[in-house]
Design an enzyme around this catalytic site. Sequence first.
Site, PDB file in Angstrom:
ATOM      1  CG  HIS A 278      -8.873  -5.670  -8.840  1.00 61.51           C
ATOM      2  ND1 HIS A 278      -8.588  -5.829  -7.340  1.00 61.51           N
ATOM      3  CD2 HIS A 278      -8.664  -3.894  -8.667  1.00 61.51           C
ATOM      4  CE1 HIS A 278      -9.043  -4.660  -6.290  1.00 61.51           C
ATOM      5  NE2 HIS A 278      -8.726  -4.012  -7.554  1.00 61.51           N
ATOM      6  CG  ASP A 329      -8.255  -2.926  -2.669  1.00 69.44           C
ATOM      7  OD1 ASP A 329      -7.692  -1.715  -3.107  1.00 69.44           O
ATOM      8  OD2 ASP A 329      -8.825  -3.255  -3.795  1.00 69.44           O
TER       9      ASP A 329
HETATM   10  C1  NGQ Z   1      -8.671   2.936  -5.971  1.00 69.11           C
HETATM   11  N1  NGQ Z   1      -9.706   0.946  -5.944  1.00 69.11           N
HETATM   12  O1  NGQ Z   1      -7.405   3.173  -6.339  1.00 69.11           O
HETATM   13  O2  NGQ Z   1      -8.382   3.343  -4.480  1.00 69.11           O
HETATM   14  C2  NGQ Z   1      -9.359   1.730  -6.096  1.00 69.11           C
HETATM   15  C3  NGQ Z   1     -10.688   3.225  -6.585  1.00 69.11           C
HETATM   16  C4  NGQ Z   1     -10.054   3.734  -9.424  1.00 69.11           C
HETATM   17  C5  NGQ Z   1     -10.411  -0.144  -6.311  1.00 69.11           C
HETATM   18  N2  NGQ Z   1     -10.228  -0.507  -7.668  1.00 69.11           N
HETATM   19  C6  NGQ Z   1     -10.682   4.184  -7.389  1.00 69.11           C
HETATM   20  N3  NGQ Z   1     -10.426  -1.587  -5.502  1.00 69.11           N
HETATM   21  O3  NGQ Z   1     -10.452   2.546  -9.620  1.00 69.11           O
HETATM   22  O4  NGQ Z   1     -10.494   4.738  -9.900  1.00 69.11           O
HETATM   23 ZN    ZN Z   2      -6.631  -0.193  -5.013  1.00 63.83          ZN
END
Ligand code: NGQ
Ligand code: ZN
Length: 463
Positions: A278, A329
Amino acid sequence: MNHTIQCLLAERALLPQGWRHNVLLQWDTSGLLTGVTPDSKPGSDIPSAAGPVLPGMPNLHSHAFQRAMAGLTEYLGNPQDSFWSWRELMYRFAAQLTPETLQAVATQLYIEMAKAGYTSVCEFHYIHHAAQGQYYANPAELSGRLIAAAQTAGIGLTLLPVLYQHSGFGGRPPLPEQARFISSTDWMLNLLAHLRRDHPQHAGLRFGVAPHSLRAVAPATLDIVRQQLHAADPSAPIHIHIAEQQKEVSDCLAQTGARPVRWLLDNQPVDERWCLVHATHMQAGETLDLARSGAIAGICPTTEANLGDGIFDGVNYLAAGGRWGIGSDSHISVCAREELRLFEYSQRLRDQRRNALASTATPAVADRLYLDAVAGGAQASARPIAGLAHGQRADFLVLDAQHPNLLQRQDDQLLAGLVFCQHGETPIRDVYAGGKCIIADRQHAAQDTALADYGKALKQLLA
Ligand code: NGQ
Ligand code: ZN
């Protein structure tokens, strides 16, 4: 007779240095290219590709299980709907997974990836334990399911087991709904040793590690895992989520006095082995310094749009020579072409200009996007998948020369037909990974079984 072809002649092929004609591709039984020869002569014993040939695209960021909830959170569940409320729904979904359903979802997903032009994936895998956080007898119970899914689909895999220990900066204790993700540092190092022992690494399989984020791993632990990882495997990749949401930036500033990307660059030896996933919210100096570090920015445009993250500053990052690749993702979309298009479009919408990510050296913006994302994705995957060149894996796509978006196009117009035009069926006709044809005429040999298993898994997961 059932013999595997070891060569293919492409009337046009995209090499790292640009389009070339009459390219003879040759590979050995391990699936590595042994020859990439432009201006070759057709021979009666050499099969010809049915259309233009492109390198396969690496997908540098995936949470496979989230495929099964794609499109199920698109309603106003909360007047302040945000990334954080989406995350609560995602946690509820993650609680339902079993080893069998994870494998079914991942197999369906990886076949979809292959059809969409991804010949390879980096799996940022953080569900390691059973529903209340109890350890499985086999630490690789769930990791093994992902390896099996990639094998069925035939795509390459860089598996990044995730270290997750806290719910926020300053070592806050984990939330109950994070129990399935939480591991001690020793447990993680043992898992890695286990994986390396049971699954020898090769051009199609590699292991690294992913500290989930600066929220989830404390600084001292980051040092330990990094040192231990590189003591065992000096070139192993490290991926980390960073600066995706404003709240993460403000929490990091409050805790450490620095913004997340700045903190990481100042406190870890960030180099070519790192992939910062990101990196949405950076100030100009962070953008320049990340570009100079040689690390990869892992950009996930459709997920970042879906979750309301913000817009990565591609214009300045690319101008500074920054390396990057794309990931699907959360799998709200699984389509390499769409990720590249949205990356470019986000810059156009913000800056009110066109061809924002083209350069004077590569004015055809789709060529720039495609070649950069292959090179960056390969670096993040830490496997030899950097395009059609000697010693790289024979991962490539054969386009349909008769597709309406590809008809009558010059070399430098061809990729724009693929990336920017969206009409009818996909122009990606055949897909090869490690020299094996895994998609033939848009079909995968295991697609019907995979879909049936996926249907059963969904029934159980959504019950
Ligand atoms: C994840 N996903 O780990 O799946 C994360 C969300 C977080 C994205 N960042 C959870 N798109 O970052 O705490
Ligand atoms: Zn992720």
